[in-house]
Design a protein around this motif. Structure first.
Motif, PDB file in Angstrom:
ATOM      1  N   ASP A 110       0.851  -1.187   0.000  1.00 51.92           N
ATOM      2  CA  ASP A 110       0.000   0.000   0.000  1.00 51.92           C
ATOM      3  C   ASP A 110       0.880   1.227   0.000  1.00 51.92           C
ATOM      4  O   ASP A 110       1.815   1.342   0.812  1.00 51.92           O
ATOM      5  N   PRO A 111       0.675   2.162  -0.905  1.00 55.59           N
ATOM      6  CA  PRO A 111       1.537   3.363  -0.958  1.00 55.59           C
ATOM      7  C   PRO A 111       1.519   4.149   0.357  1.00 55.59           C
ATOM      8  O   PRO A 111       2.527   4.685   0.784  1.00 55.59           O
ATOM      9  N   ALA A 112       0.359   4.214   1.065  1.00 51.11           N
ATOM     10  CA  ALA A 112       0.306   4.983   2.328  1.00 51.11           C
ATOM     11  C   ALA A 112       1.171   4.335   3.394  1.00 51.11           C
ATOM     12  O   ALA A 112       1.923   4.993   4.115  1.00 51.11           O
ATOM     13  N   GLU A 113       1.088   2.952   3.489  1.00 52.61           N
ATOM     14  CA  GLU A 113       1.895   2.255   4.488  1.00 52.61           C
ATOM     15  C   GLU A 113       3.369   2.322   4.115  1.00 52.61           C
ATOM     16  O   GLU A 113       4.233   2.408   4.990  1.00 52.61           O
ATOM     17  N   SER A 114       3.656   2.264   2.823  1.00 51.87           N
ATOM     18  CA  SER A 114       5.049   2.344   2.395  1.00 51.87           C
ATOM     19  C   SER A 114       5.651   3.692   2.752  1.00 51.87           C
ATOM     20  O   SER A 114       6.816   3.785   3.147  1.00 51.87           O
ATOM     21  N   ALA A 115       4.862   4.734   2.660  1.00 46.75           N
ATOM     22  CA  ALA A 115       5.377   6.063   2.991  1.00 46.75           C
ATOM     23  C   ALA A 115       5.666   6.203   4.478  1.00 46.75           C
ATOM     24  O   ALA A 115       6.555   6.942   4.883  1.00 46.75           O
ATOM     25  N   VAL A 116       4.909   5.399   5.317  1.00 48.20           N
ATOM     26  CA  VAL A 116       5.093   5.501   6.762  1.00 48.20           C
ATOM     27  C   VAL A 116       6.190   4.575   7.254  1.00 48.20           C
ATOM     28  O   VAL A 116       7.059   4.957   8.032  1.00 48.20           O
ATOM     29  N   PHE A 117       6.182   3.274   6.764  1.00 43.27           N
ATOM     30  CA  PHE A 117       7.076   2.261   7.320  1.00 43.27           C
ATOM     31  C   PHE A 117       8.215   1.873   6.369  1.00 43.27           C
ATOM     32  O   PHE A 117       9.091   1.097   6.753  1.00 43.27           O
ATOM     33  N   GLY A 118       8.217   2.369   5.169  1.00 41.78           N
ATOM     34  CA  GLY A 118       9.266   1.981   4.198  1.00 41.78           C
ATOM     35  C   GLY A 118      10.601   2.658   4.469  1.00 41.78           C
ATOM     36  O   GLY A 118      10.718   3.555   5.300  1.00 41.78           O
ATOM     37  N   ARG A 119      11.662   2.163   3.767  1.00 44.62           N
ATOM     38  CA  ARG A 119      12.988   2.759   3.874  1.00 44.62           C
ATOM     39  C   ARG A 119      12.984   4.118   3.210  1.00 44.62           C
ATOM     40  O   ARG A 119      12.224   4.379   2.293  1.00 44.62           O
ATOM     41  N   PRO A 120      13.796   4.900   3.721  1.00 42.79           N
ATOM     42  CA  PRO A 120      13.932   6.205   3.054  1.00 42.79           C
ATOM     43  C   PRO A 120      14.412   6.037   1.601  1.00 42.79           C
ATOM     44  O   PRO A 120      14.998   5.016   1.224  1.00 42.79           O
ATOM     45  N   SER A 121      14.175   6.981   0.847  1.00 39.35           N
ATOM     46  CA  SER A 121      14.538   6.924  -0.586  1.00 39.35           C
ATOM     47  C   SER A 121      16.055   6.843  -0.726  1.00 39.35           C
ATOM     48  O   SER A 121      16.791   7.613  -0.082  1.00 39.35           O
ATOM     49  N   GLY A 122      16.497   5.855  -1.484  1.00 43.52           N
ATOM     50  CA  GLY A 122      17.922   5.666  -1.741  1.00 43.52           C
ATOM     51  C   GLY A 122      18.612   4.779  -0.756  1.00 43.52           C
ATOM     52  O   GLY A 122      19.835   4.553  -0.883  1.00 43.52           O
ATOM     53  N   VAL A 123      17.906   4.185   0.213  1.00 45.39           N
ATOM     54  CA  VAL A 123      18.525   3.294   1.197  1.00 45.39           C
ATOM     55  C   VAL A 123      18.138   1.880   0.838  1.00 45.39           C
ATOM     56  O   VAL A 123      16.958   1.558   0.728  1.00 45.39           O
ATOM     57  N   GLU A 124      19.180   0.986   0.670  1.00 43.06           N
ATOM     58  CA  GLU A 124      18.931  -0.384   0.296  1.00 43.06           C
ATOM     59  C   GLU A 124      18.973  -1.336   1.483  1.00 43.06           C
ATOM     60  O   GLU A 124      18.290  -2.324   1.501  1.00 43.06           O
ATOM     61  N   GLY A 125      19.851  -1.051   2.429  1.00 44.64           N
ATOM     62  CA  GLY A 125      20.024  -1.956   3.561  1.00 44.64           C
ATOM     63  C   GLY A 125      19.020  -1.711   4.692  1.00 44.64           C
ATOM     64  O   GLY A 125      18.076  -0.935   4.566  1.00 44.64           O
ATOM     65  N   ALA A 126      19.312  -2.423   5.828  1.00 47.47           N
ATOM     66  CA  ALA A 126      18.389  -2.313   6.966  1.00 47.47           C
ATOM     67  C   ALA A 126      18.555  -1.006   7.716  1.00 47.47           C
ATOM     68  O   ALA A 126      17.648  -0.549   8.379  1.00 47.47           O
TER      69      ALA A 126
END
Length: 484
Positions: free
Chosen positions: A12-28
């Motif tokens: 879900d784009p809304a959940e991704s914006a809240v819990f996803g990695r910041p833009s440009g970060v691949e690792g944990a």
């Protein structure tokens, strides 16, 4: 066989914006770099604070160290922890009851100078906590003496001044009481009481009674009640009668005359210059006038009570026992406290004049004391009867010559004739049995007692108009009264 393909559900784009990695970060974790916000640190310590509170230059030791790892104390001071590892000093030891926290300094006591051992503090050290020069102590003592002397002199002067106030004081003399002006109850009582006597009657065979009386003549004549001096007809010639005056004088009394029908009597005593009470006009009394009763209620001599005239022309009927005629008189009703023993005493008005002779009371069932209903014989009737007793020893009353009874009906109210005496005043005037007498002269008649007092208000031989009802008709008949 190859691995199963991963089934990744759509994000879900809304959940991704809240819990996803910041833009440009691949690792944990986000990589550190200039792109991330760096933690702000406190500014460097100033040189003055570092010099005052920092560690000495070249040292890295911390402030708190466990025992056995060195000490910050100077070399000439004893270590904080003793060598035997006292549990009270070792934070790591268990809690036990043991010796004091500090070791006994036996070496220091041994090294003390012999002269200092057992030394006691001096008084200046105790008072001031330090040594004081002798000159200062002398000055302090002089000041204390001066203060004490000044206090003693002041107390002596104060005591001397107090003695002069109490020793030489003169209290102002009180003026006569303003609550006792002429005409007050106290003034009236002071003038009337010497004329009032207590009467004691003793029978030869035992027993007796008491009552009151009032001196009405300077020759020693005393007016009282018939039932007082005769004990309601039980006393005979052997009874002993004594009059007691307010000044303590006792005198033997003799009976001059009695009138059982009106409850009046006159006795005489032999005394010098007695106080005499003047007669007043009872016809001038009005309901509400102030009156005072004086006598010996319940044997309490010289008692004064106050009240008002509660009613006038109240017919009172009493007695009639032992074969005697009933007592009937036209009474003054008062609420002045009157009890047994007040009988025969005076009832006076606000001028101190005699307006009545106290005779009877009316009490409720089971109560023989005063309930505020006292009755007195009017002074005008008492004067006429006592004069006749002193002059003749007896008194004659006007008589109608008929026996009556009280009636109250729609057609007539008054005294109904029961029978007529042959040759009497009623028979001569034509009054017959059954007639209802409603008025005699100016006096309204509503009961048989009212007819008696209305007839006795006249003298024998007087002719008076009598209004009566006969067979529904009202008649006025002139009647010449006879004598009893």
């Amino acid at each position: 066989m190859g691995p199963r393909p991963l089934q990744r559900p759509a994000v879900d784009p809304a959940e991704s914006a809240v819990f996803g990695r910041p833009s440009g970060v691949e690792g944990a974790f986000a990589a550190t770099g200039p792109t991330l916000n760096t933690l702000r640190q406190a500014p460097p310590t100033t040189e003055a604070l570092a010099s005052a509170f920092g560690r000495p230059e070249g040292q890295r030791d911390t402030l708190q160290r466990p025992p056995g790892h060195g000490s910050n104390a100077p070399d000439d001071e004893d270590p904080m922890w003793s060598g035997d590892q006292n549990p009270w000093r070792d934070p790591g030891a268990g809690a036990v009851i043991g010796p004091p926290a500090l070791d006994r300094d036996d070496d220091a006591a041994a090294k003390a100078a012999p002269g200092d051992r057992g030394r006691q503090l001096s008084l200046p050290e105790v008072l001031f906590g330090r040594r004081v020069k002798p000159s200062a102590l002398v000055v302090l003592g002089v000041v204390a003496l001066l203060i004490g002397a000044a206090g003693g002199i002041g107390g002596w002067l104060l005591a001397r001044g107090g003695d002069s106030l109490t020793r030489d004081v003169t209290l102002a003399e009180a003026q006569p009481g303003k609550e006792r002006p002429p005409g007050s109850v106290a003034d009236i009582a002071a003038r009337v009481r010497p004329a009032v006597v207590s009467i004691e009657v003793k029978l030869e065979r035992g027993g007796g009674g008491f009552g009151s009386g009032v001196v009405i003549d300077g020759a020693g004549y005393i007016a009282t009640n018939w039932h007082v001096v005769t004990l309601e007809g039980r006393a005979d010639e052997t009874a002993r009668i004594t009059a007691l005056f307010t000044d303590g004088t006792r005198a033997e009394a003799t009976i001059v005359g009695t009138d059982p029908k009106t409850d009046l009597a006159v006795i005489k005593v032999d005394v010098d210059n007695p106080t005499v009470l003047q007669f007043g006009n009872s016809d001038e009394l009005q309901v509400g006038d102030a009156v005072i009763a004086i006598g010996s209620p319940l044997g309490l001599t010289d008692t004064v009570t106050e009240g008002i005239v509660s009613a006038l022309h109240r017919p009172v009927v009493a007695g009639g026992d032992n074969g005697t005629a009933p007592i009937t008189y036209d009474a003054i009703q008062t609420d002045a406290a009157v009890n047994q023993g007040n009988s025969g005493g005076p009832l006076v008005d606000s001028t101190g004049a005699l307006v009545g002779i106290n005779s009877a009371i009316r009490s409720s069932a089971g109560n023989t004391g005063s309930v505020g209903l006292g009755f007195a014989i009017p002074s005008n009737d008492a004067r006429r009867i006592t004069e006749a007793l002193i002059r003749d020893g007896r008194v004659a009353h006007a008589d109608l010559g008929a026996n009556v009874r009280s009636v109250s009906a729609d057609t007539a109210e008054g005294a109904q004739v029961v029978n007529v005496t042959e040759g009497g005043a009623a028979h001569s005037a034509g009054i017959v049995e059954g007639d209802v007498i409603r008025k005699v002269g100016d006096r309204q008649v509503r009961t048989a007692a009212e007819l008696t007092v209305a007839v006795r208000a006249n003298r024998p031989g007087d002719t008076v108009p009598v209004v009566l009802a006969r067979q529904g008709q009202e008649l006025t008949i002139q009647v010449t009264l006879g004598s009893d």
